[in-house]
Structure formats: structure tokens, C-alpha cells
Write a protein that holds these residues in place. Structure first.
Motif, mmCIF file in Angstrom:
data_model
loop_
_atom_site.group_PDB
_atom_site.id
_atom_site.type_symbol
_atom_site.label_atom_id
_atom_site.label_comp_id
_atom_site.label_asym_id
_atom_site.label_seq_id
_atom_site.Cartn_x
_atom_site.Cartn_y
_atom_site.Cartn_z
ATOM 1 N N GLY A 1 27.287 40.205 42.746
ATOM 2 C CA GLY A 1 26.533 40.141 41.503
ATOM 3 C C GLY A 1 27.284 40.729 40.323
ATOM 4 N N GLY A 2 28.504 41.227 40.541
ATOM 5 C CA GLY A 2 29.294 41.857 39.485
ATOM 6 C C GLY A 2 29.988 40.873 38.557
ATOM 7 N N LEU A 3 29.927 39.587 38.899
ATOM 8 C CA LEU A 3 30.534 38.555 38.055
ATOM 9 C C LEU A 3 29.471 37.571 37.598
ATOM 10 C CD1 LEU A 3 33.685 37.708 40.192
ATOM 11 C CD2 LEU A 3 33.598 39.097 38.130
ATOM 12 N N ASP A 4 29.668 37.028 36.416
ATOM 13 C CA ASP A 4 28.779 35.987 35.908
ATOM 14 C C ASP A 4 29.052 34.708 36.696
ATOM 15 O OD1 ASP A 4 27.309 34.123 34.514
ATOM 16 O OD2 ASP A 4 28.266 34.501 32.581
ATOM 17 N N ALA A 5 28.063 34.159 37.322
ATOM 18 C CA ALA A 5 28.221 32.962 38.153
ATOM 19 C C ALA A 5 28.807 31.783 37.381
ATOM 20 C CB ALA A 5 26.883 32.573 38.763
ATOM 21 N N GLU A 6 28.599 31.742 36.082
ATOM 22 C CA GLU A 6 29.142 30.659 35.259
ATOM 23 C C GLU A 6 30.660 30.734 35.112
ATOM 24 O OE1 GLU A 6 27.450 28.013 34.035
ATOM 25 O OE2 GLU A 6 25.758 28.809 35.170
ATOM 26 N N HIS A 7 31.267 31.878 35.428
ATOM 27 C CA HIS A 7 32.713 32.050 35.307
ATOM 28 C C HIS A 7 33.449 31.847 36.624
ATOM 29 C CE1 HIS A 7 31.643 34.563 31.614
ATOM 30 N NE2 HIS A 7 32.077 33.383 31.216
ATOM 31 N N ILE A 8 32.722 31.595 37.698
ATOM 32 C CA ILE A 8 33.339 31.376 39.007
ATOM 33 C C ILE A 8 33.617 29.889 39.156
ATOM 34 C CG2 ILE A 8 33.006 31.555 41.492
ATOM 35 C CD1 ILE A 8 31.211 34.000 40.867
ATOM 36 N N VAL B 1 38.333 43.756 43.494
ATOM 37 C CA VAL B 1 37.172 43.276 44.243
ATOM 38 C C VAL B 1 35.949 43.984 43.670
ATOM 39 C CG1 VAL B 1 36.073 43.150 46.506
ATOM 40 C CG2 VAL B 1 38.558 42.900 46.314
ATOM 41 N N VAL B 2 34.939 43.203 43.289
ATOM 42 C CA VAL B 2 33.730 43.776 42.687
ATOM 43 C C VAL B 2 32.544 43.582 43.621
ATOM 44 C CG1 VAL B 2 34.557 43.419 40.333
ATOM 45 C CG2 VAL B 2 33.180 41.670 41.426
ATOM 46 N N GLU B 3 31.488 44.318 43.370
ATOM 47 C CA GLU B 3 30.264 44.214 44.158
ATOM 48 C C GLU B 3 29.612 42.847 43.943
ATOM 49 O OE1 GLU B 3 28.983 46.455 46.324
ATOM 50 O OE2 GLU B 3 30.769 47.659 45.973
ATOM 51 N N GLN C 1 43.814 41.400 47.952
ATOM 52 C CA GLN C 1 43.826 42.188 46.728
ATOM 53 C C GLN C 1 45.241 42.703 46.474
ATOM 54 O OE1 GLN C 1 41.103 45.490 46.670
ATOM 55 N NE2 GLN C 1 41.565 45.999 44.562
ATOM 56 N N VAL C 2 45.746 42.489 45.272
ATOM 57 C CA VAL C 2 47.090 42.935 44.880
ATOM 58 C C VAL C 2 46.986 43.794 43.634
ATOM 59 C CG1 VAL C 2 48.243 40.934 45.895
ATOM 60 C CG2 VAL C 2 47.529 40.863 43.516
ATOM 61 N N GLN C 3 47.966 44.644 43.428
ATOM 62 C CA GLN C 3 48.028 45.462 42.206
ATOM 63 C C GLN C 3 48.461 44.582 41.045
ATOM 64 O OE1 GLN C 3 47.008 48.570 41.954
ATOM 65 N NE2 GLN C 3 46.515 48.567 44.133
ATOM 66 N N PRO C 4 47.824 44.722 39.883
ATOM 67 C CA PRO C 4 48.245 43.926 38.724
ATOM 68 C C PRO C 4 49.657 44.306 38.283
ATOM 69 C CG PRO C 4 46.344 45.331 38.188
ATOM 70 C CD PRO C 4 46.695 45.551 39.608
ATOM 71 N N ALA C 5 50.402 43.330 37.775
ATOM 72 C CA ALA C 5 51.759 43.590 37.267
ATOM 73 C C ALA C 5 51.701 44.481 36.065
ATOM 74 C CB ALA C 5 52.427 42.266 36.924
#
Length: 55
Positions: A31-38, A27-29, A50-54
Motif C-alpha cells: 500500500g506504500g505505492l500509488d497503484a496508478e504508478h505501477i 522495498v516498501v510496505e 534490492q540493490v543500492q542506488p548509484a
């Protein structure tokens, strides 16, 4: 981020569903992601898990 054919159907199913649960590894703050990638807008998401990555 959807993988393979889920990229075609995931967003459409999220829009059609009564409840959408998103599984994330981090989970990021705001604005922490580029809106074009959502791919699925947050308005269609009711729960975030939220889960731990394998390893």
C-alpha cells in the motif's frame, strides 16, 4: 518505473517471459505505492532484487 522505450516493451516482455526479475532500490510496505504508478502487475513478477542506488 520504466525509462524511455523500456516503457513500451518492459510490461509486454514481463507478461511473455517464463521468469521476471525486478530490480528495485527500495522495498516498501504493501500500500506504500500509488497503484496508478505501477506498470507491471505483481502477478508477472517471480523475483525481486534490492540493490543500492548509484551514487
Amino acid at each position: 518505473v520504466y525509462r524511455k522505450s523500456a516503457r513500451n516493451f518492459g510490461p509486454i516482455m514481463a507478461m511473455a517471459a517464463d521468469v521476471t526479475i525486478v530490480q528495485v532500490s527500495e522495498v516498501v510496505e504493501l500500500g506504500g505505492l500509488d497503484a496508478e504508478h505501477i506498470i507491471t502487475p505483481g502477478i508477472f513478477v517471480q523475483h525481486v532484487v534490492q540493490v543500492q542506488p548509484a551514487q
